[in-house]
Structures are given as C-alpha cells and as structure tokens.
Design a protein around this motif. Structure first.
Motif, PDB file in Angstrom:
ATOM      1  N   ASP A 165      45.549  40.885  46.435  1.00 43.67           N
ATOM      2  CA  ASP A 165      44.875  42.088  47.036  1.00 43.67           C
ATOM      3  C   ASP A 165      45.740  43.068  47.308  1.00 43.67           C
ATOM      4  OD1 ASP A 165      42.344  40.734  46.553  1.00 43.67           O
ATOM      5  OD2 ASP A 165      42.286  39.934  48.705  1.00 43.67           O
ATOM      6  N   LEU A 166      46.811  42.801  48.069  1.00 42.51           N
ATOM      7  CA  LEU A 166      47.773  43.749  48.458  1.00 42.51           C
ATOM      8  C   LEU A 166      48.536  44.628  47.365  1.00 42.51           C
ATOM      9  CD1 LEU A 166      49.346  41.518  51.278  1.00 42.51           C
ATOM     10  CD2 LEU A 166      47.988  43.826  51.713  1.00 42.51           C
ATOM     11  N   PHE A 167      48.733  43.966  46.151  1.00 45.09           N
ATOM     12  CA  PHE A 167      49.286  44.406  44.845  1.00 45.09           C
ATOM     13  C   PHE A 167      48.309  45.747  44.432  1.00 45.09           C
ATOM     14  CE2 PHE A 167      51.765  40.684  44.105  1.00 45.09           C
ATOM     15  CZ  PHE A 167      52.979  41.536  44.069  1.00 45.09           C
ATOM     16  N   LEU A 168      47.252  45.729  44.790  1.00 45.44           N
ATOM     17  CA  LEU A 168      46.111  46.704  44.188  1.00 45.44           C
ATOM     18  C   LEU A 168      46.745  48.099  44.805  1.00 45.44           C
ATOM     19  CD1 LEU A 168      42.419  45.455  44.513  1.00 45.44           C
ATOM     20  CD2 LEU A 168      43.606  46.330  42.892  1.00 45.44           C
ATOM     21  N   HIS A 169      47.091  48.262  45.762  1.00 43.53           N
ATOM     22  CA  HIS A 169      47.084  49.863  46.286  1.00 43.53           C
ATOM     23  C   HIS A 169      48.712  49.898  46.826  1.00 43.53           C
ATOM     24  CE1 HIS A 169      43.025  50.072  45.589  1.00 43.53           C
ATOM     25  NE2 HIS A 169      42.768  49.244  46.674  1.00 43.53           N
ATOM     26  N   PHE A 322      45.056  34.549  33.918  1.00 48.29           N
ATOM     27  CA  PHE A 322      43.765  35.750  34.060  1.00 48.29           C
ATOM     28  C   PHE A 322      42.973  34.998  35.375  1.00 48.29           C
ATOM     29  CE2 PHE A 322      39.587  37.084  33.099  1.00 48.29           C
ATOM     30  CZ  PHE A 322      39.747  38.526  32.490  1.00 48.29           C
ATOM     31  N   GLU A 323      43.055  35.936  36.232  1.00 52.01           N
ATOM     32  CA  GLU A 323      42.547  35.853  37.577  1.00 52.01           C
ATOM     33  C   GLU A 323      41.731  36.859  38.122  1.00 52.01           C
ATOM     34  OE1 GLU A 323      42.506  32.866  40.486  1.00 52.01           O
ATOM     35  OE2 GLU A 323      44.314  32.934  39.218  1.00 52.01           O
ATOM     36  N   SER A 324      40.490  36.572  38.571  1.00 51.59           N
ATOM     37  CA  SER A 324      39.747  37.409  39.080  1.00 51.59           C
ATOM     38  C   SER A 324      39.530  37.467  40.469  1.00 51.59           C
ATOM     39  CB  SER A 324      37.966  37.245  38.426  1.00 51.59           C
ATOM     40  OG  SER A 324      37.507  36.135  38.935  1.00 51.59           O
ATOM     41  N   ARG A 325      39.202  38.761  41.034  1.00 49.51           N
ATOM     42  CA  ARG A 325      39.173  38.997  42.468  1.00 49.51           C
ATOM     43  C   ARG A 325      38.223  39.923  42.485  1.00 49.51           C
ATOM     44  NH1 ARG A 325      40.033  36.358  46.234  1.00 49.51           N
ATOM     45  NH2 ARG A 325      40.490  38.323  47.792  1.00 49.51           N
ATOM     46  N   PRO A 326      37.187  39.889  43.696  1.00 47.74           N
ATOM     47  CA  PRO A 326      35.988  40.703  43.714  1.00 47.74           C
ATOM     48  C   PRO A 326      36.458  41.951  44.383  1.00 47.74           C
ATOM     49  CG  PRO A 326      35.982  39.147  46.036  1.00 47.74           C
ATOM     50  CD  PRO A 326      37.201  38.698  44.674  1.00 47.74           C
ATOM     51  N   ALA A 327      36.004  43.164  43.839  1.00 44.66           N
ATOM     52  CA  ALA A 327      36.450  44.582  44.112  1.00 44.66           C
ATOM     53  C   ALA A 327      35.885  45.232  45.451  1.00 44.66           C
ATOM     54  CB  ALA A 327      35.792  45.530  42.978  1.00 44.66           C
ATOM     55  N   ARG A 328      34.837  44.200  46.110  1.00 44.16           N
ATOM     56  CA  ARG A 328      34.355  44.408  47.342  1.00 44.16           C
ATOM     57  C   ARG A 328      33.615  45.837  47.288  1.00 44.16           C
ATOM     58  NH1 ARG A 328      39.350  42.295  51.196  1.00 44.16           N
ATOM     59  NH2 ARG A 328      39.296  40.293  50.398  1.00 44.16           N
ATOM     60  N   THR A 329      32.776  46.297  46.110  1.00 39.13           N
ATOM     61  CA  THR A 329      32.191  47.497  46.141  1.00 39.13           C
ATOM     62  C   THR A 329      30.558  47.257  46.559  1.00 39.13           C
ATOM     63  OG1 THR A 329      31.791  47.283  43.771  1.00 39.13           O
ATOM     64  CG2 THR A 329      33.688  48.370  44.644  1.00 39.13           C
ATOM     65  N   GLY A 330      30.290  45.725  46.513  1.00 43.71           N
ATOM     66  CA  GLY A 330      28.910  45.721  46.527  1.00 43.71           C
ATOM     67  C   GLY A 330      28.140  45.596  45.214  1.00 43.71           C
ATOM     68  N   TRP A 332      28.852  43.724  42.652  1.00 42.88           N
ATOM     69  CA  TRP A 332      29.524  42.554  41.597  1.00 42.88           C
ATOM     70  C   TRP A 332      30.602  42.919  40.681  1.00 42.88           C
ATOM     71  CZ3 TRP A 332      28.209  38.118  43.611  1.00 42.88           C
ATOM     72  CH2 TRP A 332      27.138  38.070  44.628  1.00 42.88           C
ATOM     73  N   GLU A 333      31.494  43.787  40.870  1.00 44.78           N
ATOM     74  CA  GLU A 333      32.394  44.191  40.136  1.00 44.78           C
ATOM     75  C   GLU A 333      33.782  43.580  40.478  1.00 44.78           C
ATOM     76  OE1 GLU A 333      32.618  48.413  40.881  1.00 44.78           O
ATOM     77  OE2 GLU A 333      31.411  48.789  39.366  1.00 44.78           O
ATOM     78  N   TYR A 334      34.641  43.373  39.519  1.00 41.79           N
ATOM     79  CA  TYR A 334      36.001  42.513  39.807  1.00 41.79           C
ATOM     80  C   TYR A 334      36.955  43.106  39.244  1.00 41.79           C
ATOM     81  CZ  TYR A 334      32.672  38.766  40.906  1.00 41.79           C
ATOM     82  OH  TYR A 334      31.809  37.682  41.434  1.00 41.79           O
ATOM     83  N   TYR A 335      38.336  43.005  39.989  1.00 49.46           N
ATOM     84  CA  TYR A 335      39.638  43.096  39.413  1.00 49.46           C
ATOM     85  C   TYR A 335      40.132  42.109  38.851  1.00 49.46           C
ATOM     86  CZ  TYR A 335      39.800  47.473  42.099  1.00 49.46           C
ATOM     87  OH  TYR A 335      39.563  48.641  42.749  1.00 49.46           O
ATOM     88  N   PHE A 336      40.793  42.311  37.604  1.00 49.88           N
ATOM     89  CA  PHE A 336      41.315  40.971  36.731  1.00 49.88           C
ATOM     90  C   PHE A 336      42.894  41.107  36.691  1.00 49.88           C
ATOM     91  CE2 PHE A 336      37.191  42.075  34.990  1.00 49.88           C
ATOM     92  CZ  PHE A 336      36.760  40.523  35.345  1.00 49.88           C
ATOM     93  N   TYR A 337      43.810  40.147  37.088  1.00 52.02           N
ATOM     94  CA  TYR A 337      45.108  40.054  37.566  1.00 52.02           C
ATOM     95  C   TYR A 337      45.436  39.267  36.107  1.00 52.02           C
ATOM     96  CZ  TYR A 337      44.691  41.740  42.228  1.00 52.02           C
ATOM     97  OH  TYR A 337      44.316  42.432  43.172  1.00 52.02           O
ATOM     98  N   ILE A 338      46.308  39.895  35.374  1.00 51.28           N
ATOM     99  CA  ILE A 338      46.556  39.373  34.206  1.00 51.28           C
ATOM    100  C   ILE A 338      48.099  39.264  33.761  1.00 51.28           C
ATOM    101  CG2 ILE A 338      46.552  39.863  31.485  1.00 51.28           C
ATOM    102  CD1 ILE A 338      43.930  41.311  31.902  1.00 51.28           C
TER     103      ILE A 338
END
Length: 373
Positions: A165-169, A322-330, A332-338
């Motif tokens: 999660d911290l890598f995102l921003h 290939f790892e998914s994390r919820p985008a927390r937008t409400g 049902w979107e996801y970020y994918f770590y590859i």
C-alpha cells in the motif's frame, strides 16, 4: 602403559609446535591490516572524486561486481559465501569513510529487517530504527535516511500488505532486494515453556508459527505487536510473556531461546526491498539478472485483467508475481502488483511495459533491480 603405546604429547611440546604457526598468523594479520588501511585510503580518494562530480557514494552494482570478481578468483580453502561476507564488510567500512550511509529499518534492534539491512549494506551502515514500515518510508522520503529496508513478501504468508500500500504514493523506488531464510525462535526470560500466558510478535510471524503455537502453547494469548524485536523487548519485562524472534533479538534483550525454529515451514523466507529516492540512486543498470516491479490498475470491465497479460505473452516477458490489493474506492476496483523478469532497458521488456501503460488507468514502475541467482 604397554610397550607399543606412546606417551601423550606434553603441553610444552604442543606449544612449541604451535608457536611458529602463530607467529606466521601474526605476521599475516599485520600485512592484512596494512593492506586494508591502504584500501581505505584509496576509498577516501574515491569519495573525494565522487563529491566533486556529484555521483552517488553507494553503488550496489559496483559492490556486486567487486564481490563476484573476488569470489571468481578465490582459490580456497575459504568458501565463496565466507569470502562474500568478508568483502562486504570491508567495502562497508571503506564506504563509511567516504560517506556513512543512513538506512531506515523496522526496529527496535534485533529485527529481521535489521539483519537484511546489514546483509545488504554491511555492518558499518548507520541504522535508523523506526516503529513501523510507514515510518521507514517517511524517513526515506523525507531524507532523514538515504535508504530504507522494508519487508514485501513471505514465502508462507504472502505479501506484506502495508508495504504494498505504501508503494502506491511514495516517491521512493526499489533499487535492490534481500531474501532471508527466516528462523523464528520462542524467546522468554525463563528457560521453560511452562506458565507462558502471552506470545508476542509481528502478525506475519504469528501466522508463520500458527501450527507450532497451537500444538505447544494452545492456551497462550497471541498478541500482535509492531515487530518481532518489540515482542522480544516486551517479553524481557515479564516472565509470563514470550516473544518470537531471531537469535539477534535473544542476545540483544538477554532472553533464553526456549524453542528453536518454530516456523511451520522449514524453508520460510522473507523478501525485503531496499528503497531510496531517485536522486539518491537512480534505477540500477541492467545486470543480466533483474526484476522489474510495478503497480497498475485497470478499468472495471470484463476482460480487463486478461488484457494485462497479453503484452507479456506477446513479448515473451515472464511474470513471477501477481498480487491484488483493493483500491478502497468503494467501486470494487483493485491495484495489481506485478513482478517481471528482466529490466526496462531490454527491448522486449520496454515494449511490453509501453503496451501495458496504454491499457492501465494507473501505471507506476516501483523499481528495477538486480536479484541473486
């Protein structure tokens, strides 16, 4: 004593035999010390040139090249792994004369994160202990540390979600990795399993030791804390408390190792990422064995995830994670770590990344860095 038995050698004769060998060792030690100081002097001159030119003091690719060359030329009897450890410490000590490297790690002293940092930077690095991985990222981004080391994945429990999660921003990127074979030990101020009421460790360590704890301490409370070393520190304050940590933590806090290697998976490994700001160290050049890490998101529509895989297949780029994390937008979107095999400077990897970027609503290369065989 029979006629065929020889009398045991006297202590004086043994000392006489050892004396010349010890003199040779003393003479060699003196030569080694002189040569090491000559090397350190040259390192200081290198540091002056780097300062004038504004180039990075720490070059992990250069460290790897020097160590690989020394190992290749090693005639023995020293083992390659021992030669690598010795030279890493020599280079770390010399680098400290050029410019001490401040490295943020998860504290307190005795964590596996600390061990990973020492394995990568050597014992002369100036470690900055942080209470959480959030603080490690902040220290690295704010400049209070030049580098940071964070856990990203465990072979048993998978991704370290908070780090992802911290890598995102974060403006920090990955420039290296360390893979540690993790041995968890149960530590207590008393050398006994009896009357242990609470076991404290990082949540990942508690999960990695779930089976052992269920069998041997089924009634003990499992209490999650910020790090294994923090659990060990707390265990030192109460004989009814135990921690799960490595041998460094046992030594640091004066605890008994009540049970060795209690992890459920005997081959339990944890990957740690070495992070820094791009102006501290740019993306390392291709080494011939590299990994590229990225995070992406795609529009929430049928087939979107499948479309991500097409450019990789077409350009023959292998995906290792290939790892998914919820985008927390409400929504049902996801970020994918590859994780991809290869380096962005390779034509096929560059082509695949360019096509991926065009498919994604969010696209960020976390880092490209050499990995060990």
């Amino acid at each position: 004593m029979t006629a065929h038995q020889s009398p045991p050698p006297s202590s004086s004769s043994a000392a006489d035999s050892l004396a010349p060998l010890r003199e040779r060792i003393d003479a060699l030690d003196a030569q080694l010390l002189d040569l090491l100081n000559q090397r350190a002097h040259v390192a200081e001159l290198v540091g002056e040139v780097k300062k004038r030119e504004g180039t990075p003091y720490f070059r992990p690719d250069r460290v790897a090249q020097v160590i690989e060359k020394v190992k290749r030329n090693n005639p023995g009897p020293l083992k390659g792994a021992h030669v690598e450890a010795i030279w890493r410490e020599i280079m770390s000590a010399c680098l400290a004369l050029e410019s001490p490297q401040r490295v943020a790690v998860l504290g307190p002293e005795g964590t596996f994160c600390e061990q990973a940092a020492i394995e990568y930077f050597g014992g002369a690095a100036d470690l900055v202990y942080c209470a959480t991985f959030d603080e490690v990222f902040h220290a690295t981004a704010a400049g209070s540390a030049q580098y940071g080391v964070v856990g990203v994945e465990n072979s048993t429990e998978g991704a370290v979600a908070r780090s992802l999660d911290l890598f995102l921003h974060s403006p920090a990127h990955v420039v290296g990795e360390v893979s540690l074979l993790v041995r968890h030990n149960l530590l207590c101020s008393r050398n006994s399993l009896d009357d242990i009421e609470v076991v404290m460790a990082h949540p990942q360590a508690l999960a990695q030791c779930h089976g052992w704890l269920s069998k041997h301490l089924p009634k003990a409370e499992r209490r999650a804390v910020s790090s294994n070393a923090e659990g060990a520190r707390l265990a030192a304050t109460n004989p009814a408390w135990a921690g799960i940590a490595g041998e460094r933590a046992a030594t640091q806090f004066g605890l008994h190792i009540v049970a060795h290697a209690i992890q459920d998976d005997p081959y339990n490994r944890t990957r740690f990422a070495v992070i820094c700001l791009p102006h501290t160290l740019a993306m390392p050049p291709a080494s011939g064995r590299d990994m590229t890490s990225l995070v992406v998101s795609v529009p929430n529509k049928p087939g979107a995830v499948h479309d991500l895989l097409v450019p990789l297949k077409e350009h023959k780029v292998s995906m290792t994670r290939f790892e998914s994390r919820p985008a927390r937008t409400g929504q049902w979107e996801y970020y994918f770590y590859i994780d991809l095999d290869g380096h962005p400077s390779q034509p096929n990897v560059a082509a695949a990344l360019a096509e991926l970027r065009g498919l994604c609503a969010f696209f960020k290369i976390i880092g490209a860095y050499p990995v060990k065989a």
